[in-house]
Design a protein around this motif. Sequence first.
Motif, PDB file in Angstrom:
ATOM      1  N   ASN A 193     -40.099  12.780   0.280  1.00  0.00           N
ATOM      2  CA  ASN A 193     -41.159  13.764   0.073  1.00  0.00           C
ATOM      3  C   ASN A 193     -40.560  14.959  -0.684  1.00  0.00           C
ATOM      4  O   ASN A 193     -40.114  15.922  -0.059  1.00  0.00           O
ATOM      5  CB  ASN A 193     -41.746  14.204   1.412  1.00  0.00           C
ATOM      6  CG  ASN A 193     -42.941  15.102   1.253  1.00  0.00           C
ATOM      7  OD1 ASN A 193     -43.147  15.746   0.221  1.00  0.00           O
ATOM      8  ND2 ASN A 193     -43.763  15.165   2.294  1.00  0.00           N
ATOM      9  N   PRO A 194     -40.531  14.902  -2.020  1.00  0.00           N
ATOM     10  CA  PRO A 194     -39.890  15.965  -2.796  1.00  0.00           C
ATOM     11  C   PRO A 194     -40.413  17.368  -2.501  1.00  0.00           C
ATOM     12  O   PRO A 194     -39.633  18.319  -2.432  1.00  0.00           O
ATOM     13  CB  PRO A 194     -40.187  15.578  -4.250  1.00  0.00           C
ATOM     14  CG  PRO A 194     -40.324  14.092  -4.196  1.00  0.00           C
ATOM     15  CD  PRO A 194     -40.998  13.820  -2.882  1.00  0.00           C
ATOM     16  N   LYS A 195     -41.714  17.533  -2.304  1.00  0.00           N
ATOM     17  CA  LYS A 195     -42.277  18.863  -2.057  1.00  0.00           C
ATOM     18  C   LYS A 195     -41.876  19.419  -0.687  1.00  0.00           C
ATOM     19  O   LYS A 195     -41.807  20.627  -0.502  1.00  0.00           O
ATOM     20  CB  LYS A 195     -43.788  18.848  -2.205  1.00  0.00           C
ATOM     21  CG  LYS A 195     -44.216  18.710  -3.659  1.00  0.00           C
ATOM     22  CD  LYS A 195     -45.689  19.004  -3.819  1.00  0.00           C
ATOM     23  CE  LYS A 195     -46.099  19.019  -5.257  1.00  0.00           C
ATOM     24  NZ  LYS A 195     -45.539  20.084  -6.055  1.00  0.00           N
ATOM     25  N   LYS A 196     -41.624  18.554   0.261  1.00  0.00           N
ATOM     26  CA  LYS A 196     -41.153  19.003   1.575  1.00  0.00           C
ATOM     27  C   LYS A 196     -39.655  19.328   1.510  1.00  0.00           C
ATOM     28  O   LYS A 196     -39.196  20.285   2.119  1.00  0.00           O
ATOM     29  CB  LYS A 196     -41.425  17.934   2.636  1.00  0.00           C
ATOM     30  CG  LYS A 196     -41.050  18.359   4.028  1.00  0.00           C
ATOM     31  CD  LYS A 196     -41.432  17.297   5.049  1.00  0.00           C
ATOM     32  CE  LYS A 196     -41.038  17.739   6.450  1.00  0.00           C
ATOM     33  NZ  LYS A 196     -41.315  16.700   7.437  1.00  0.00           N
ATOM     34  N   TYR A 197     -38.910  18.522   0.775  1.00  0.00           N
ATOM     35  CA  TYR A 197     -37.461  18.713   0.667  1.00  0.00           C
ATOM     36  C   TYR A 197     -37.136  19.990  -0.110  1.00  0.00           C
ATOM     37  O   TYR A 197     -36.241  20.732   0.267  1.00  0.00           O
ATOM     38  CB  TYR A 197     -36.824  17.496  -0.011  1.00  0.00           C
ATOM     39  CG  TYR A 197     -35.325  17.456   0.091  1.00  0.00           C
ATOM     40  CD1 TYR A 197     -34.709  16.955   1.228  1.00  0.00           C
ATOM     41  CD2 TYR A 197     -34.537  17.921  -0.944  1.00  0.00           C
ATOM     42  CE1 TYR A 197     -33.328  16.924   1.328  1.00  0.00           C
ATOM     43  CE2 TYR A 197     -33.147  17.890  -0.853  1.00  0.00           C
ATOM     44  CZ  TYR A 197     -32.546  17.393   0.287  1.00  0.00           C
ATOM     45  OH  TYR A 197     -31.177  17.367   0.390  1.00  0.00           O
ATOM     46  N   ILE A 198     -37.861  20.234  -1.214  1.00  0.00           N
ATOM     47  CA  ILE A 198     -37.678  21.448  -2.009  1.00  0.00           C
ATOM     48  C   ILE A 198     -39.057  22.115  -2.149  1.00  0.00           C
ATOM     49  O   ILE A 198     -39.758  21.886  -3.130  1.00  0.00           O
ATOM     50  CB  ILE A 198     -37.072  21.162  -3.398  1.00  0.00           C
ATOM     51  CG1 ILE A 198     -35.722  20.466  -3.282  1.00  0.00           C
ATOM     52  CG2 ILE A 198     -36.937  22.473  -4.196  1.00  0.00           C
ATOM     53  CD1 ILE A 198     -35.065  20.150  -4.621  1.00  0.00           C
ATOM     54  N   PRO A 199     -39.452  22.907  -1.148  1.00  0.00           N
ATOM     55  CA  PRO A 199     -40.742  23.594  -1.248  1.00  0.00           C
ATOM     56  C   PRO A 199     -40.787  24.461  -2.516  1.00  0.00           C
ATOM     57  O   PRO A 199     -39.846  25.194  -2.802  1.00  0.00           O
ATOM     58  CB  PRO A 199     -40.788  24.465   0.017  1.00  0.00           C
ATOM     59  CG  PRO A 199     -39.851  23.780   0.979  1.00  0.00           C
ATOM     60  CD  PRO A 199     -38.768  23.189   0.109  1.00  0.00           C
ATOM     61  N   GLY A 200     -41.848  24.299  -3.291  1.00  0.00           N
ATOM     62  CA  GLY A 200     -41.983  25.056  -4.530  1.00  0.00           C
ATOM     63  C   GLY A 200     -41.532  24.303  -5.763  1.00  0.00           C
ATOM     64  O   GLY A 200     -41.627  24.815  -6.873  1.00  0.00           O
ATOM     65  N   THR A 201     -41.046  23.059  -5.600  1.00  0.00           N
ATOM     66  CA  THR A 201     -40.653  22.267  -6.759  1.00  0.00           C
ATOM     67  C   THR A 201     -41.879  21.997  -7.627  1.00  0.00           C
ATOM     68  O   THR A 201     -43.000  21.926  -7.122  1.00  0.00           O
ATOM     69  CB  THR A 201     -39.997  20.936  -6.357  1.00  0.00           C
ATOM     70  OG1 THR A 201     -39.545  20.263  -7.532  1.00  0.00           O
ATOM     71  CG2 THR A 201     -40.947  20.017  -5.602  1.00  0.00           C
ATOM     72  N   LYS A 202     -41.652  21.853  -8.925  1.00  0.00           N
ATOM     73  CA  LYS A 202     -42.788  21.530  -9.794  1.00  0.00           C
ATOM     74  C   LYS A 202     -42.998  20.029  -9.915  1.00  0.00           C
ATOM     75  O   LYS A 202     -43.939  19.579 -10.548  1.00  0.00           O
ATOM     76  CB  LYS A 202     -42.624  22.185 -11.167  1.00  0.00           C
ATOM     77  CG  LYS A 202     -41.440  21.730 -11.979  1.00  0.00           C
ATOM     78  CD  LYS A 202     -41.374  22.517 -13.277  1.00  0.00           C
ATOM     79  CE  LYS A 202     -40.215  22.075 -14.133  1.00  0.00           C
ATOM     80  NZ  LYS A 202     -40.184  22.793 -15.398  1.00  0.00           N
ATOM     81  N   MET A 203     -42.147  19.244  -9.279  1.00  0.00           N
ATOM     82  CA  MET A 203     -42.307  17.787  -9.318  1.00  0.00           C
ATOM     83  C   MET A 203     -43.514  17.399  -8.470  1.00  0.00           C
ATOM     84  O   MET A 203     -43.592  17.733  -7.293  1.00  0.00           O
ATOM     85  CB  MET A 203     -41.048  17.097  -8.792  1.00  0.00           C
ATOM     86  CG  MET A 203     -41.099  15.598  -8.940  1.00  0.00           C
ATOM     87  SD  MET A 203     -39.458  14.915  -8.901  1.00  0.00           S
ATOM     88  CE  MET A 203     -39.728  13.437  -7.982  1.00  0.00           C
ATOM     89  N   VAL A 204     -44.458  16.704  -9.084  1.00  0.00           N
ATOM     90  CA  VAL A 204     -45.707  16.361  -8.402  1.00  0.00           C
ATOM     91  C   VAL A 204     -45.651  15.004  -7.705  1.00  0.00           C
ATOM     92  O   VAL A 204     -46.597  14.619  -7.026  1.00  0.00           O
ATOM     93  CB  VAL A 204     -46.908  16.395  -9.376  1.00  0.00           C
ATOM     94  CG1 VAL A 204     -47.115  17.791  -9.913  1.00  0.00           C
ATOM     95  CG2 VAL A 204     -46.728  15.403 -10.503  1.00  0.00           C
ATOM     96  N   PHE A 205     -44.573  14.284  -7.835  1.00  0.00           N
ATOM     97  CA  PHE A 205     -44.433  12.957  -7.236  1.00  0.00           C
ATOM     98  C   PHE A 205     -44.535  13.047  -5.706  1.00  0.00           C
ATOM     99  O   PHE A 205     -43.838  13.847  -5.085  1.00  0.00           O
ATOM    100  CB  PHE A 205     -43.078  12.376  -7.653  1.00  0.00           C
ATOM    101  CG  PHE A 205     -42.816  10.996  -7.141  1.00  0.00           C
ATOM    102  CD1 PHE A 205     -43.605   9.938  -7.536  1.00  0.00           C
ATOM    103  CD2 PHE A 205     -41.778  10.765  -6.264  1.00  0.00           C
ATOM    104  CE1 PHE A 205     -43.362   8.656  -7.073  1.00  0.00           C
ATOM    105  CE2 PHE A 205     -41.516   9.492  -5.800  1.00  0.00           C
ATOM    106  CZ  PHE A 205     -42.319   8.440  -6.207  1.00  0.00           C
ATOM    107  N   PRO A 206     -45.395  12.232  -5.080  1.00  0.00           N
ATOM    108  CA  PRO A 206     -45.589  12.320  -3.636  1.00  0.00           C
ATOM    109  C   PRO A 206     -44.441  11.736  -2.808  1.00  0.00           C
ATOM    110  O   PRO A 206     -44.350  12.001  -1.618  1.00  0.00           O
ATOM    111  CB  PRO A 206     -46.874  11.540  -3.395  1.00  0.00           C
ATOM    112  CG  PRO A 206     -46.919  10.544  -4.508  1.00  0.00           C
ATOM    113  CD  PRO A 206     -46.297  11.248  -5.689  1.00  0.00           C
TER     114      PRO A 206
END
Length: 113
Positions: free
Chosen positions: A80-93
Motif C-alpha cells: 500500500n504505497p500511500k500508507k507506507y509513504i503518506p503524501g506520495t504522488k504515486m496513485v498505485f493502490p
Amino acid sequence: MASFDEAPPGNPTTGAKIFKTKCAQCHTVDKGAGHKQGLAKSEWTFGRQSGTTAGYSYSAANKNMAVQWEEKTLYDYLLNPKKYIPGTKMVFPGLKKPQDRADLISYLKESTA
C-alpha cells in the motif's frame, strides 16, 4: 501483515507480467529510457534512498521518507504505497497478494541489476 522474511520465493517471469500490467503505464525498466509519469526503474536500484534520483520530481513525502530501497522495504511499500509513504504522488493502490509482491521484486532485482 506478513514480512518479507515470510514471503514466498519470487518468480521473475511472473513478475515481468505483473510489471507489464500494473507498472509499465507509469514506469520503465529499459536502460537509458527517460522517466515517464513515474520514475524510470532503470534509474532505480536496490540500496538507493527514496527521493534521490536526479532528474525526477519527487513529492516532499517521498524525499522526506528517506527509506533505503531493498527487498524488505519494497515488499512493505508495494502492499500500500500511500500508507507506507503518506503524501506520495504515486496513485498505485498496491499489490495485496504476497506472491505478487515477491514476483515483482524478483523481476525488478533481475531487470535493474
